[in-house]
Enzyme design. Structure first.
Site, PDB file in Angstrom:
ATOM      1  N   HIS A 188       0.880  -1.175   0.000  1.00 34.51           N
ATOM      2  CA  HIS A 188       0.000   0.000   0.000  1.00 34.51           C
ATOM      3  C   HIS A 188       0.914   1.220   0.000  1.00 34.51           C
ATOM      4  O   HIS A 188       1.637   1.467   0.964  1.00 34.51           O
ATOM      5  CB  HIS A 188      -0.904  -0.003   1.230  1.00 34.51           C
ATOM      6  N   ASP A 240      -9.180   5.416  -7.853  1.00 32.28           N
ATOM      7  CA  ASP A 240      -9.963   6.295  -8.729  1.00 32.28           C
ATOM      8  C   ASP A 240      -9.396   6.381 -10.140  1.00 32.28           C
ATOM      9  O   ASP A 240      -9.700   7.318 -10.880  1.00 32.28           O
ATOM     10  CB  ASP A 240     -10.078   7.707  -8.134  1.00 32.28           C
ATOM     11  N   SER A 319       6.952   0.178 -14.061  1.00 31.04           N
ATOM     12  CA  SER A 319       5.926  -0.814 -13.721  1.00 31.04           C
ATOM     13  C   SER A 319       5.307  -1.418 -14.970  1.00 31.04           C
ATOM     14  O   SER A 319       4.081  -1.453 -15.126  1.00 31.04           O
ATOM     15  CB  SER A 319       4.852  -0.161 -12.842  1.00 31.04           C
TER      16      SER A 319
END
Length: 448
Positions: A188, A240, A319
């Site tokens: 996280h 979001d 990533s």
């Protein structure tokens, strides 16, 4: 929702078998000073120019046609051991310093050095910049938990280390490998430090839509089925923005001790979620690479495809575990199909241990954003020109020569030269202009 999943996973991981007792906080500690000297030259071709620094405030005809900077970085890293007992505690810390050796407001843009008042005539390149950070860690029952600032390396969230100083992320990370062949990971993260920043609490941002992400969460597992087959599964949420699922299957097929074949499949599926700040996301991206090796030689052929009206986007500098994400381009435009041919040579087989060579060529075509609509689809950002380059195609050639000293006082010192040539058709120029790149990197890790 993913926060609760991570909490449950953490609880489950802490209920597994105990690792061997650590020697101690100090006894298992490691301290390393890594020096990195980096020269970067980017020469724009076919009328393109550098838009960074004070060039942006000048007419196009007055802009520099290249980027050129030289800098030196020092990275001091401490990795502590763990205190003894059922729960071991420790600390990882780092201090980093970047020094300008040669640059200028009209030649900047390499991401080696920070620029103040960017896009103005008064732009200045900093003489130096620095950063200090760290992470607390705990270890118990084959599990490790870290909290603070750290580097990350997963298929869905990876900090990059391709410039002078590495990127860093702030958050919580946990891993467990109690089962040996099965590794669990979860994280996280809420803040980010990019290549040229001294600020450790910068916002997470999407790479291509350039939208702020309040938090990024992931959970995943890597299973080593046997000595030649491994499988990875990850799920991530950029708050979001999008939900992302990832699959990797890697199969090695040995023919003899000196030869064999490797098959490597990567698959991502991304869908918008929440407020969809990056716009509508509906993307499936995959690549398949086949690498044949024999002795000192390795030949790789790869195919990559992006399906959807949006590019393959990600959070974090690296990533993207797709085969055709290379030095300059990710070949991740909507609809793009790309092919790669690569050759690697390890000259240890010819009596020069530590010397290696790589050459690769990637060609992409069929980029299609004809269905893009600002009110319906991907919003785009400073690295995006969607709605303008339907039919774009481009190609890239990369060469790399690297030598690592094998013994003596300079052992592990490495010298690496990276050369890249990128060319695209007229439609591709609105996103990335033609450029030749040269990077020279000398690095020396010193264990203290």
């Amino acid at each position: 929702m993913l926060h609760r999943h991570a909490t449950l996973l953490c609880t489950a991981l802490l209920a597994t078998d105990t690792l061997a007792e650590p020697r101690g906080l100090i006894e298992d500690s490691q301290l390393e000073l890594r020096n990195r000297n980096f020269y970067f030259n980017g020469d724009f071709r076919n009328g393109a120019s550098n838009t960074q620094g004070d060039n942006a405030a000048r007419p196009t005809v007055e802009r520099k046609g290249y980027r050129e900077e030289w800098a030196h970085g020092m990275m001091l890293g401490l990795t502590s051991g763990y205190t003894q007992g059922a729960v071991g505690l420790g600390l990882d810390a780092h201090a980093q310093l970047g020094l300008k050796l040669d640059s200028g407001p009209g030649r900047t843009g390499t991401l080696l050095l920070p620029v103040s008042h960017n896009r103005q005539r008064s732009a200045e390149v900093a003489d130096d910049y620095s950063h200090v950070g760290g992470a607390l860690k705990a270890r118990a029952f084959a599990s490790e938990v870290k909290w603070g600032e750290m580097r990350t390396s997963t298929p869905v969230f990876t900090t990059a280390d391709s410039r002078l100083l590495p990127e860093m992320a702030t958050g919580l990370y946990l891993r467990n490998d109690a089962l040996g062949s099965l590794l669990f990971e979860g994280g996280h993260f809420t803040a980010y430090r990019d290549f040229t920043s001294s600020n450790g609490d910068g916002s997470l941002r999407t790479r291509y839509s350039d939208v702020e992400v309040r938090s990024l969460d992931f959970i995943g597992a890597t299973y080593q089925v046997n000595g030649t087959l491994s499988v990875k599964l990850f799920h991530a949420r950029a708050e979001d923005n999008w939900l992302q699922n990832y699959l990797n299957i890697n199969q090695d097929i040995p023919f003899s001790p000196a030869s064999g074949l490797n098959l490597d499949l990567h698959l991502y599926r991304s869908d918008d979620t929440g407020r969809a700040l990056s716009g509508r996301v509906d993307n499936t991206s995959w690549s398949l690479a086949s690498a044949w090796r024999h002795g000192a030689h390795r030949i790789t052929l790869a195919y990559q495809q992006i399906d959807g009206d949006t590019p393959f986007d990600y959070v974090g500098g690296l990533s993207i575990d797709l085969a055709n994400s290379v030095q300059i381009s990710d070949f991740n435009a909507p609809g793009m199909k790309s092919r790669q041919a690569r050759y690697d040579l390890n000259l240890a087989g010819y009596g020069i241990p530590g010397l290696s060579f790589m050459a690769r060529y990637v060609s992409g075509s069929n980029a299609s954003d004809a269905q893009w609509r600002p009110e319906r689809h991907y919003a785009g950002g400073p690295l995006s020109s969607y709605g303008q380059y339907d039919g774009a195609r481009w190609h890239e050639l990369d060469l790399e020569l690297r030598y690592v000293v094998q013994q003596g006082p300079a052992r592990d010192l490495s010298v690496r030269t990276r050369v890249a040539n990128y060319r695209g058709n007229q439609e591709a120029q609105v996103d990335l202009p033609d450029i030749n790149e040269v990077r020279l990197i000398v690095e020396y890790p010193l264990k203290l």
